[in-house]
Every structure is written in C-alpha cells, then in structure tokens.
Design an enzyme around this catalytic site. Structure first.
Site, PDB file in Angstrom:
ATOM      1  N   LYS A 292     -55.354  71.801 -36.924  1.00  0.00           N
ATOM      2  CA  LYS A 292     -55.960  73.099 -37.247  1.00  0.00           C
ATOM      3  C   LYS A 292     -56.644  73.709 -36.013  1.00  0.00           C
ATOM      4  CE  LYS A 292     -57.971  76.505 -39.199  1.00  0.00           C
ATOM      5  NZ  LYS A 292     -57.334  77.606 -39.895  1.00  0.00           N
TER       6      LYS A 292
ATOM      7  N   CYS B  77     -62.441  82.563 -36.767  1.00  0.00           N
ATOM      8  CA  CYS B  77     -61.691  81.332 -36.538  1.00  0.00           C
ATOM      9  C   CYS B  77     -61.302  81.162 -35.087  1.00  0.00           C
ATOM     10  CB  CYS B  77     -60.427  81.356 -37.404  1.00  0.00           C
ATOM     11  SG  CYS B  77     -60.796  81.785 -39.099  1.00  0.00           S
TER      12      CYS B  77
HETATM   13  N1  SAJ Z   1     -55.597  89.514 -31.273  1.00  0.00           N
HETATM   14  C1  SAJ Z   1     -55.320  90.100 -30.058  1.00  0.00           C
HETATM   15  N2  SAJ Z   1     -54.034  90.056 -29.590  1.00  0.00           N
HETATM   16  C2  SAJ Z   1     -53.031  89.462 -30.298  1.00  0.00           C
HETATM   17  C3  SAJ Z   1     -53.322  88.860 -31.517  1.00  0.00           C
HETATM   18  C4  SAJ Z   1     -54.620  88.894 -31.994  1.00  0.00           C
HETATM   19  O1  SAJ Z   1     -56.212  90.662 -29.390  1.00  0.00           O
HETATM   20  O2  SAJ Z   1     -51.885  89.486 -29.798  1.00  0.00           O
HETATM   21  C5  SAJ Z   1     -56.981  89.528 -31.784  1.00  0.00           C
HETATM   22  C6  SAJ Z   1     -57.130  90.291 -33.107  1.00  0.00           C
HETATM   23  O3  SAJ Z   1     -57.285  91.653 -32.881  1.00  0.00           O
HETATM   24  C7  SAJ Z   1     -58.374  89.653 -33.683  1.00  0.00           C
HETATM   25  C8  SAJ Z   1     -58.258  88.195 -33.200  1.00  0.00           C
HETATM   26  O4  SAJ Z   1     -57.365  88.217 -32.123  1.00  0.00           O
HETATM   27  O5  SAJ Z   1     -59.550  90.225 -33.128  1.00  0.00           O
HETATM   28  C9  SAJ Z   1     -57.788  87.228 -34.245  1.00  0.00           C
HETATM   29  O6  SAJ Z   1     -56.752  87.799 -35.028  1.00  0.00           O
HETATM   30  P1  SAJ Z   1     -55.469  86.983 -35.519  1.00  0.00           P
HETATM   31  O7  SAJ Z   1     -54.674  87.889 -36.334  1.00  0.00           O
HETATM   32  O8  SAJ Z   1     -54.785  86.360 -34.341  1.00  0.00           O
HETATM   33  O9  SAJ Z   1     -56.062  85.764 -36.326  1.00  0.00           O
HETATM   34  P2  SAJ Z   1     -57.116  85.614 -37.552  1.00  0.00           P
HETATM   35  O10 SAJ Z   1     -58.454  85.257 -36.965  1.00  0.00           O
HETATM   36  O11 SAJ Z   1     -57.065  86.736 -38.500  1.00  0.00           O
HETATM   37  O12 SAJ Z   1     -56.488  84.325 -38.284  1.00  0.00           O
HETATM   38  C10 SAJ Z   1     -56.264  83.134 -37.535  1.00  0.00           C
HETATM   39  C11 SAJ Z   1     -54.805  82.687 -37.761  1.00  0.00           C
HETATM   40  N3  SAJ Z   1     -54.472  81.624 -36.829  1.00  0.00           N
HETATM   41  C12 SAJ Z   1     -53.350  81.699 -36.061  1.00  0.00           C
HETATM   42  O13 SAJ Z   1     -52.585  82.620 -36.073  1.00  0.00           O
HETATM   43  C13 SAJ Z   1     -53.080  80.508 -35.194  1.00  0.00           C
HETATM   44  C14 SAJ Z   1     -54.641  82.213 -39.205  1.00  0.00           C
HETATM   45  O14 SAJ Z   1     -53.342  81.675 -39.400  1.00  0.00           O
HETATM   46  C15 SAJ Z   1     -55.693  81.134 -39.525  1.00  0.00           C
HETATM   47  O15 SAJ Z   1     -55.589  80.687 -40.861  1.00  0.00           O
HETATM   48  C16 SAJ Z   1     -57.054  81.754 -39.346  1.00  0.00           C
HETATM   49  O16 SAJ Z   1     -57.191  82.143 -37.961  1.00  0.00           O
HETATM   50  C17 SAJ Z   1     -58.089  80.716 -39.728  1.00  0.00           C
HETATM   51  O17 SAJ Z   1     -58.628  80.794 -40.853  1.00  0.00           O
HETATM   52  O18 SAJ Z   1     -58.296  79.760 -38.961  1.00  0.00           O
END
Ligand code: SAJ
Length: 443
Positions: free
Chosen positions: A225, A279
């Site tokens: 995780k 997360c």
């Molecule tokens: N972000 C970027 N660039 C990207 C992707 C995301 O700047 O290319 C930013 C987003 O804007 C946001 C942050 O990263 O601020 C996180 O967004 P996210 O969509 O990547 O992830 P979360 O926090 O919504 O959810 C994550 C997910 N983990 C992964 O993709 C590895 C989700 O599957 C997990 O279940 C969740 O964390 C968790 O609960 O741990």
C-alpha cells in the site's frame, strides 16, 4: 466466521471508522447481503447515517447508504458490536516529525478485542506502517488470553497451528470520486498473519470484490500500500520538477511531455500546483520513517512536490504584481478535478495565500463550493462563478482541472492572461519569452 460453503449464511460485519473508506465499504458489504454494524466516534456521523444520509460526498454513495439503511442492513453506533468479521478503517495520521500515529488502530483493536469470539476474523484496512497488523495481533493476544491468536512463523508460530481467530491486513486502493466502482472492481492484496488468516479474509472479500484477490503475508501487504502511493508521488515529482526546469529554460513543459510520452516506454505524469489529498502526500513518509537511510529518493520527491506549491505561489505573485490593474480569478480549490474535497489541497493554499496578499483583487471560482473556506475570512476575496470570472477578471490562474474549466472555449479566454498550472488549455497562445511555466498570453 460462518462457513463459506453455505452461501445463504452471510457473516455479520462490524466496520470501525465510517469515513471515506469505512462508510462506502460498509454500504457495499451491506448491499452484498451482510448485516453491517458501523462504528464511529462521532455521534453526528452515527445519527446522519442512521437517518439514511451521508456526511461525506462521494459519487452514488447517498442512494446506496439510503437503501441499505432503509432495508435494515446497515446500522451505525458509537460502540463495537459482536460480529463475525471486523473491518478497521480508521485514520493513521503522522505527527510533526512525520512519524506515523497508529493510536486509532490500536484503540479500535482494544474495542474489538472485548467482543471477539472464536471463529472471528479481524481485518485492518487503514494505511499503516509495516508491522502494524502484528502489533494489533499482540494487543488482541494480551487483551484476550482466552483466545488463541495467530502467530506468524517469524513470531514463533508453527505450521499446522489452528488459532481461534484470524487477523489480516487488506489495504484499500480506491480513488476518491470513483470509490464505489473501485471498491468492487479493483484487485486486492490480502495479507494474513498466517496463510490461514489470509484465506479467511479472502472468503470475506469474495463476497463483494469482483477484482482478483491476491493473498500474501501482512507485512508485504502493508508495504504494498505504501509503495503504491510512494510510486505515484515520485512520478508526480518528476513531472513537477520538469515543469520547473522548463520554466527556468523558457520551454513549454506540456509540449515536452507530450512529445516524450510518444516514446513507447515513457509515460510522464501531469505537473500541477503540488500534490494534495490524504494519501499520496502522507504515505511515503511511512516508508521514510521506517527506513530513513534507505529513502533519499522518496524523501526528495516529497520535497519536490511540496516545493512546487511555493513555486506556483511565487510565480502567481510575480504575475499579479506585474499587472497591478488586473483582477485575478483563481480557478479551483479542490485537491483534484471534479471532487468537492478541499482538504490538503495545494490549490486552496495558493488561493488563500494570494487572497491574503492581494485582497479584493482575488476572486475564486469553485463550482463545488457554496462559500469560501474559513481561512479566507477577512481577505476580501470573493467566490464568483465562471461566467463572472470571464467577464470581470483579466488574469486566470488554473489551479484545478475541473471539467467546467476545461470546457471554456478559447474565444472566451483569448484576451486573458492565463497561468495554467494543470495544462488544460493548451490552445491558449503562449507569450513569447514567457518565463512562467504554463503562462499563456493572448496572441
Ligand atoms: N496529481 C498530479 N499529477 C498527476 C496525478 C495526480 O499533480 O499526474 C495530483 C492530484 O492533483 C492530487 C494528488 O496528485 O492533488 C493525488 O491525486 P491522485 O488522483 O493521484 O490520488 P488520490 O490521492 O486521489 O488517491 C490515491 C490513489 N493512489 C494511487 O493512484 C497509487 C488511490 O488509488 C488510493 O486508494 C488513494 O491514494 C489512497 O487512499 O491511498
């Protein structure tokens, strides 16, 4: 837990923690036909759920909770109740030294231990540092010497030993905004204290998970995780670092990434104003804390992503100061697109910092907000809609890639000074010699 061979007999389930993961899980398990007892420390949360309502926003969750509560399949309370399966989904925050705090997990374990009976299965879902499931086991073993607890081989367990209860770790990996879909559809890693524990937990997940469930040991599942979110953080950091390099060199980062990603083995993620949410910006620290000497890359990635927020603030301040007559619209407060979650949001931090510095010149557009968050009080910043922003402001700062912003056609923003931190308006003409990454001026 009752025999999986008798498909008519579904286990009773107690879900401890009714937040963003616990409540959707409780509702999906209830929909699968299990009687679910949900537990939360907040009386308000408990009362809300028992009315068939929800205290968080998540796609389709309202109807699902209403249905299972009405049918009597989900009931909430502030106290743990005897059940066949216990699922722990409580927060695991970190302190100011980035040390994980597992006190909520242990408190849940204490409460569960008091009602455990032989045959029960305890599953931890909270993101946890490696070894937490074993700590939970030790706590239960101490609290209930009358029950034989599972022991891993490393803890002196013997193969063939049959414990009275099962204990396993199974992290959630759902994406906010798609939680219900992903809870059922995603693959799961199920880590038992022993293989037998993992098989018991697997029987439970098979009741509602369509994805593949892969069994392993609890420590590997805990690390998996953390690794998933650290992997994403490191990759976002690479994109964010590139955006600052491109800025420094006067290059268009979106063009560079677009071209590089045409390589069959290159897939650079998207730069933004920093990493938000609860997360990805948190979990990497659990690895760093567990192995500080071995994690220069993971720690640096955290620093790069946090640093990007300050880079964006500095760029915005320079842009606004250089255009003293212009009114400014900050587009978005959420931590990512198309959700109403403003906690741990870089966009919100950027907008409030600008509001404090530039006061009434700053307008905020956030289709998911009815009013500005509390910290804007006294700043004179104003929440307006996208139409007003397009009419009244001259500088547009894109902080969140909400669909509503993406849909604004070039004709309506062609005359604006745009700082697009998310790269949603690549057709916006770029200013010759523009020094700010993503800065696109009218031609
Ligand atoms: N972000 C970027 N660039 C990207 C992707 C995301 O700047 O290319 C930013 C987003 O804007 C946001 C942050 O990263 O601020 C996180 O967004 P996210 O969509 O990547 O992830 P979360 O926090 O919504 O959810 C994550 C997910 N983990 C992964 O993709 C590895 C989700 O599957 C997990 O279940 C969740 O964390 C968790 O609960 O741990």
């Amino acid at each position: 837990m009752k025999s999986p061979n008798n498909s008519n007999v579904k286990p009773t389930v107690c879900v401890v923690g009714l937040g963003y993961i616990g409540l959707p899980t409780a509702a999906i398990v209830a929909r699968a036909g299990c009687k679910v007892h949900g537990v939360d420390v907040s009386q308000h949360v408990v009362d809300t759920i028992n009315r068939g309502e929800i205290h968080i926003e998540e796609v389709d969750l309202d109807g699902l909770v209403q249905g299972v509560v009405q049918r009597g399949m989900l009931k909430a309370s502030t106290a743990v109740a005897p059940s066949d399966v216990f699922v722990i989904a409580v927060p695991t925050p970190f302190d100011e030294h980035h040390a994980p705090d597992i006190s909520y997990v242990l408190a849940a374990g204490e409460a569960i231990a008091a009602v455990l009976k032989a045959g029960d299965c305890v599953i931890l879902e909270s993101t946890s540092p490696v070894g937490t499931t074993e700590a939970l086991r030790d706590l239960i073993a101490t609290a209930r010497p009358d029950l034989k607890c599972p022991r891993s081989l490393g803890q002196g367990g013997l193969t063939g030993e049959t414990p009275d209860i099962s204990i396993a770790y199974c992290p959630e990996r759902v994406l906010p905004g798609k939680i219900l879909e992903e809870l059922a559809g995603n693959d799961r890693s199920i880590g038992g204290i022993t293989p037998r524990c993992a098989r018991k937990a697997l029987t439970f997940y098979k009741l509602f998970v369509r994805g593949t469930c892969v069994v392993t040991d609890s420590r590997s599942a805990e690390m998996t995780k953390l690794v998933e979110n650290a992997y994403r953080d490191v990759n976002i950091a690479f994109a964010n670092e590139l955006s600052m390099v491109a800025d420094h060199m006067g290059l268009d980062v979106w063009e560079v990434i677009r071209l590089a990603n045409r390589h069959p083995r290159v897939n650079i993620l998207t730069p933004g104003p920093g990493v938000g949410g609860h997360c990805i910006a948190v979990d990497p620290w659990f690895i760093v804390h567990g192995a500080p000497e071995q994690t220069p890359l993971i720690r640096t990635a955290r620093g790069v992503n946090d640093g990007k927020i300050h880079h964006v603030i500095a760029s915005c301040e320079a842009l606004i100061a250089a255009n003293p007559a212009a009114k400014v619209a900050c587009l978005g407060l959420a931590f990512k697109a198309n959700i109403d979650d403003f906690r741990e949001s870089p966009a919100r931090l950027v907008a409030v910092t600008l509001a404090r510095k530039f006061g009434a010149r700053i307008k905020v557009v956030e289709p998911f907000a009815a009013q500005l968050p509390k910290e804007f009080a006294g700043t004179q910043a104003e929440l307006i809609d996208i139409d007003s922003a397009l009419e009244e402001t001259q500088i547009l700062i894109v902080l969140v890639d909400h669909d509503q912003f993406r849909a604004v056609p070039l004709a309506e923003r062609a005359s604006k000074l745009v700082y697009d931190t998310r790269g949603i308006w690549l057709d916006q003409p770029r200013a010759a010699g523009a020094e700010t990454e993503g800065l696109r001026l009218a031609g």
